[in-house]
Design a protein around this motif. Structure first.
Motif, PDB file in Angstrom:
ATOM      1  N   GLY A  68      -9.428 -14.623   7.144  1.00  0.00           N
ATOM      2  CA  GLY A  68      -8.726 -13.394   6.788  1.00  0.00           C
ATOM      3  C   GLY A  68      -9.621 -12.250   6.375  1.00  0.00           C
ATOM      4  O   GLY A  68      -9.151 -11.113   6.229  1.00  0.00           O
ATOM      5  N   GLU A  69     -10.907 -12.493   6.188  1.00  0.00           N
ATOM      6  CA  GLU A  69     -11.854 -11.423   5.870  1.00  0.00           C
ATOM      7  C   GLU A  69     -12.475 -10.933   7.176  1.00  0.00           C
ATOM      8  O   GLU A  69     -12.801 -11.741   8.061  1.00  0.00           O
ATOM      9  N   LEU A  70     -12.665  -9.631   7.314  1.00  0.00           N
ATOM     10  CA  LEU A  70     -13.052  -9.075   8.609  1.00  0.00           C
ATOM     11  C   LEU A  70     -14.146  -8.024   8.511  1.00  0.00           C
ATOM     12  O   LEU A  70     -14.313  -7.383   7.466  1.00  0.00           O
ATOM     13  N   PRO A 105     -32.088 -17.833   3.295  1.00  0.00           N
ATOM     14  CA  PRO A 105     -32.051 -16.384   3.014  1.00  0.00           C
ATOM     15  C   PRO A 105     -30.719 -15.852   2.495  1.00  0.00           C
ATOM     16  O   PRO A 105     -30.534 -14.631   2.479  1.00  0.00           O
ATOM     17  N   TYR A 106     -29.797 -16.708   2.065  1.00  0.00           N
ATOM     18  CA  TYR A 106     -28.456 -16.230   1.733  1.00  0.00           C
ATOM     19  C   TYR A 106     -28.145 -16.189   0.236  1.00  0.00           C
ATOM     20  O   TYR A 106     -27.288 -15.415  -0.188  1.00  0.00           O
ATOM     21  N   PHE A 107     -28.801 -16.992  -0.553  1.00  0.00           N
ATOM     22  CA  PHE A 107     -28.485 -17.068  -1.976  1.00  0.00           C
ATOM     23  C   PHE A 107     -28.803 -15.759  -2.696  1.00  0.00           C
ATOM     24  O   PHE A 107     -27.987 -15.242  -3.478  1.00  0.00           O
ATOM     25  N   LEU A 108     -29.983 -15.209  -2.435  1.00  0.00           N
ATOM     26  CA  LEU A 108     -30.398 -13.985  -3.137  1.00  0.00           C
ATOM     27  C   LEU A 108     -29.477 -12.797  -2.859  1.00  0.00           C
ATOM     28  O   LEU A 108     -29.037 -12.124  -3.810  1.00  0.00           O
ATOM     29  N   PRO A 109     -29.124 -12.481  -1.613  1.00  0.00           N
ATOM     30  CA  PRO A 109     -28.237 -11.332  -1.381  1.00  0.00           C
ATOM     31  C   PRO A 109     -26.884 -11.462  -2.069  1.00  0.00           C
ATOM     32  O   PRO A 109     -26.342 -10.453  -2.558  1.00  0.00           O
ATOM     33  N   VAL A 110     -26.336 -12.663  -2.117  1.00  0.00           N
ATOM     34  CA  VAL A 110     -25.023 -12.819  -2.742  1.00  0.00           C
ATOM     35  C   VAL A 110     -25.144 -12.686  -4.259  1.00  0.00           C
ATOM     36  O   VAL A 110     -24.221 -12.201  -4.926  1.00  0.00           O
ATOM     37  N   LEU A 111     -26.274 -13.072  -4.826  1.00  0.00           N
ATOM     38  CA  LEU A 111     -26.512 -12.856  -6.254  1.00  0.00           C
ATOM     39  C   LEU A 111     -26.620 -11.365  -6.559  1.00  0.00           C
ATOM     40  O   LEU A 111     -26.047 -10.874  -7.541  1.00  0.00           O
ATOM     41  N   GLN A 112     -27.342 -10.645  -5.724  1.00  0.00           N
ATOM     42  CA  GLN A 112     -27.529  -9.209  -5.940  1.00  0.00           C
ATOM     43  C   GLN A 112     -26.203  -8.460  -5.852  1.00  0.00           C
ATOM     44  O   GLN A 112     -25.905  -7.595  -6.693  1.00  0.00           O
ATOM     45  N   SER A 113     -25.402  -8.778  -4.849  1.00  0.00           N
ATOM     46  CA  SER A 113     -24.099  -8.117  -4.704  1.00  0.00           C
ATOM     47  C   SER A 113     -23.171  -8.499  -5.844  1.00  0.00           C
ATOM     48  O   SER A 113     -22.445  -7.660  -6.383  1.00  0.00           O
ATOM     49  N   SER A 114     -23.189  -9.774  -6.247  1.00  0.00           N
ATOM     50  CA  SER A 114     -22.337 -10.237  -7.339  1.00  0.00           C
ATOM     51  C   SER A 114     -22.664  -9.516  -8.646  1.00  0.00           C
ATOM     52  O   SER A 114     -21.766  -9.111  -9.388  1.00  0.00           O
ATOM     53  N   LYS A 115     -23.945  -9.339  -8.916  1.00  0.00           N
ATOM     54  CA  LYS A 115     -24.354  -8.652 -10.140  1.00  0.00           C
ATOM     55  C   LYS A 115     -23.851  -7.211 -10.154  1.00  0.00           C
ATOM     56  O   LYS A 115     -23.338  -6.726 -11.174  1.00  0.00           O
ATOM     57  N   LYS A 116     -23.964  -6.533  -9.020  1.00  0.00           N
ATOM     58  CA  LYS A 116     -23.528  -5.138  -8.931  1.00  0.00           C
ATOM     59  C   LYS A 116     -22.031  -5.008  -9.189  1.00  0.00           C
ATOM     60  O   LYS A 116     -21.591  -4.171  -9.992  1.00  0.00           O
ATOM     61  N   VAL A 117     -21.224  -5.844  -8.521  1.00  0.00           N
ATOM     62  CA  VAL A 117     -19.778  -5.756  -8.679  1.00  0.00           C
ATOM     63  C   VAL A 117     -19.349  -6.229 -10.068  1.00  0.00           C
ATOM     64  O   VAL A 117     -18.423  -5.673 -10.661  1.00  0.00           O
ATOM     65  N   PHE A 118     -20.033  -7.234 -10.597  1.00  0.00           N
ATOM     66  CA  PHE A 118     -19.766  -7.698 -11.964  1.00  0.00           C
ATOM     67  C   PHE A 118     -19.910  -6.546 -12.955  1.00  0.00           C
ATOM     68  O   PHE A 118     -19.058  -6.345 -13.830  1.00  0.00           O
ATOM     69  N   ILE A 163     -16.536 -14.444  -2.599  1.00  0.00           N
ATOM     70  CA  ILE A 163     -17.438 -13.491  -1.956  1.00  0.00           C
ATOM     71  C   ILE A 163     -18.132 -14.071  -0.731  1.00  0.00           C
ATOM     72  O   ILE A 163     -18.573 -13.340   0.154  1.00  0.00           O
ATOM     73  N   ALA A 164     -18.184 -15.418  -0.639  1.00  0.00           N
ATOM     74  CA  ALA A 164     -18.961 -16.065   0.426  1.00  0.00           C
ATOM     75  C   ALA A 164     -18.381 -15.833   1.812  1.00  0.00           C
ATOM     76  O   ALA A 164     -19.125 -15.607   2.774  1.00  0.00           O
ATOM     77  N   LYS A 165     -17.054 -15.894   1.957  1.00  0.00           N
ATOM     78  CA  LYS A 165     -16.473 -15.676   3.291  1.00  0.00           C
ATOM     79  C   LYS A 165     -16.794 -14.271   3.792  1.00  0.00           C
ATOM     80  O   LYS A 165     -17.122 -14.072   4.968  1.00  0.00           O
ATOM     81  N   GLY A 166     -16.689 -13.290   2.890  1.00  0.00           N
ATOM     82  CA  GLY A 166     -17.030 -11.928   3.282  1.00  0.00           C
ATOM     83  C   GLY A 166     -18.477 -11.807   3.704  1.00  0.00           C
ATOM     84  O   GLY A 166     -18.800 -11.133   4.702  1.00  0.00           O
ATOM     85  N   PHE A 167     -19.359 -12.464   2.973  1.00  0.00           N
ATOM     86  CA  PHE A 167     -20.782 -12.436   3.320  1.00  0.00           C
ATOM     87  C   PHE A 167     -21.006 -13.133   4.655  1.00  0.00           C
ATOM     88  O   PHE A 167     -21.785 -12.671   5.492  1.00  0.00           O
ATOM     89  N   GLY A 168     -20.300 -14.252   4.878  1.00  0.00           N
ATOM     90  CA  GLY A 168     -20.422 -14.957   6.150  1.00  0.00           C
ATOM     91  C   GLY A 168     -20.013 -14.092   7.324  1.00  0.00           C
ATOM     92  O   GLY A 168     -20.643 -14.127   8.397  1.00  0.00           O
ATOM     93  N   VAL A 169     -18.972 -13.301   7.145  1.00  0.00           N
ATOM     94  CA  VAL A 169     -18.538 -12.360   8.188  1.00  0.00           C
ATOM     95  C   VAL A 169     -19.660 -11.375   8.509  1.00  0.00           C
ATOM     96  O   VAL A 169     -19.968 -11.111   9.678  1.00  0.00           O
ATOM     97  N   PHE A 177     -25.555 -21.394   6.796  1.00  0.00           N
ATOM     98  CA  PHE A 177     -24.982 -20.546   5.737  1.00  0.00           C
ATOM     99  C   PHE A 177     -24.276 -21.407   4.692  1.00  0.00           C
ATOM    100  O   PHE A 177     -24.477 -21.228   3.484  1.00  0.00           O
ATOM    101  N   ASN A 178     -23.457 -22.360   5.139  1.00  0.00           N
ATOM    102  CA  ASN A 178     -22.752 -23.238   4.202  1.00  0.00           C
ATOM    103  C   ASN A 178     -23.709 -24.138   3.445  1.00  0.00           C
ATOM    104  O   ASN A 178     -23.447 -24.504   2.289  1.00  0.00           O
ATOM    105  N   GLN A 179     -24.797 -24.517   4.081  1.00  0.00           N
ATOM    106  CA  GLN A 179     -25.786 -25.354   3.406  1.00  0.00           C
ATOM    107  C   GLN A 179     -26.423 -24.614   2.234  1.00  0.00           C
ATOM    108  O   GLN A 179     -26.967 -25.220   1.324  1.00  0.00           O
ATOM    109  N   SER A 180     -26.281 -23.312   2.227  1.00  0.00           N
ATOM    110  CA  SER A 180     -26.785 -22.512   1.110  1.00  0.00           C
ATOM    111  C   SER A 180     -25.731 -22.284   0.037  1.00  0.00           C
ATOM    112  O   SER A 180     -25.996 -22.480  -1.151  1.00  0.00           O
ATOM    113  N   LEU A 181     -24.491 -21.922   0.424  1.00  0.00           N
ATOM    114  CA  LEU A 181     -23.548 -21.359  -0.543  1.00  0.00           C
ATOM    115  C   LEU A 181     -22.264 -22.159  -0.780  1.00  0.00           C
ATOM    116  O   LEU A 181     -21.406 -21.718  -1.545  1.00  0.00           O
TER     117      LEU A 181
END
Length: 353
Positions: free
Chosen positions: A211-213, A105-118, A184-190, A78-82
């Protein structure tokens, strides 16, 4: 005739005895099963290091399987991606170039979520604020702020709408754009760890990274998992709680400025940078906690609310209704106050309750 009557009585007694023996046998046979049922909770606790912080995982498994090695391996990938702290991570490679083809498989989902919240937050959440985060001293290389730096000029590199992506790759529309997924990455990692455990048949779990759960199911007592929200005090104890939340299959993230800051020229420099101004925020909101269906979403909105401030954060939650919030802020006299959205109140308690 009397002999036949006596025989019938004897047969009846024997039959009753047989029924009693069978009943007692079945009862004895059921007892071990009841004991097994009592042990089905099998509590397992894992902990370790990742993303410059720690993780803590608790789950219930009747087989008491230890997934630590697998979780550690998963987080390395996961860290090797983000990660921006790993020079050859996918994110670091993209920041050094203009285009990246996804390999993990981790870069695309975080981009999609980031765009939505942005889009929903009107740009309050924006991972392209990375260059300014670095500039103000909260990135991998430490403070870079110099008198000659033109902060307003750097705003031309900020704007998630300058990032284009599809299912195979991500591209910059302007050279020099830099992505930072630390909000956003720690939350995604959780979420990734929780999904992995659920794939192994774990239904009841609590996963925490920095601290993210995220909580699924119930704890060993059959109750909802309960977690604390810290008091937003600069020098306060790390375990000093302001409130307690029962998580009903939710992700939870908290963002705050009360500890991650430094002072320069007698001025506190907050780690939350406003993408619109390029400068640290300065308002009365001290801590924003968000509960959503997944932790990645909660993480992003918590950051956005620290940019927006108390009133705008409340308005956003009421208008969207996609998540619940708990805000801690200081009033005009400097006293701590809090706000909880209506949907959160039934799950909220306070240490003195």
């Amino acid at each position: 005739m009397r002999t036949n009557a006596n025989k019938n009585i004897i047969y009846s007694i024997i039959l009753l005895l047989l029924v009693a023996v069978v009943y007692l046998y079945r009862q004895n046979q059921q007892k071990p099963e009841e004991n097994i049922e009592e042990k089905v909770t099998g509590k397992v606790i894992l902990s370790g290091n990742t993303m410059g912080t720690t993780y803590n995982i608790t789950y219930l498994d009747p087989r008491e399987r230890d997934f630590k090695a697998s979780v550690d391996s998963l987080l390395v990938v996961f860290n090797q991606s983000l990660s921006t702290y790993i020079p050859d991570s996918e994110l670091s490679k993209f920041n050094q170039k203009d285009t990246l083809f996804f390999g993990l498989p981790y870069f695309l989902p975080v981009l999609q979520s980031s765009k939505k919240v942005f889009e929903i937050t009107g740009g309050a959440f924006d991972p392209t604020v990375g260059p300014l985060v670095n500039l103000w001293g909260f990135g991998p290389t430490g403070p870079q702020l110099k008198d000659s730096v033109n902060i307003d000029g750097m705003l031309d590199l900020v704007g998630f709408n300058k990032i284009n992506f599809d299912s195979t790759s991500v591209r910059k529309s302007k050279q020099g754009i830099y992505l930072d997924f630390s909000a956003i990455a720690k939350g995604f990692g959780v979420d990734v760890v929780a999904e992995y455990l659920q794939g192994k048949g774990i239904e009841n779990l609590l996963v925490e990274i920095g601290g993210e759960l995220v909580a699924r199911g119930v704890n060993e007592k059959g109750e909802l998992w309960k977690v604390g929200i810290n008091r937003p005090e600069e020098l306060g104890r790390a375990d000093a709680l302001y409130s307690i939340v029962a998580l009903d299959n939710k992700g939870m993230a908290t963002s705050g400025n009360y500890r991650n800051y430094y002072e320069a020229g007698g001025i506190k420099i907050s780690h939350t940078i406003n993408p619109a101004t390029g400068r640290p925020v300065n308002h009365s909101l001290l801590s924003a906690t968000v509960l959503a269906d997944d932790c990645m979403t909660a993480d992003a909105y918590a950051t956005a609310m620290m940019v927006m401030g108390t009133e705008q954060a409340i308005d956003l939650q009421k208008n969207q209704g996609l998540f619940e919030i708990f805000l801690i802020y200081s009033d005009s006299t400097g006293q701590l106050k809090s706000y909880a959205s209506e949907g959160l109140k039934p799950f909220l308690s306070f240490p003195q309750d």
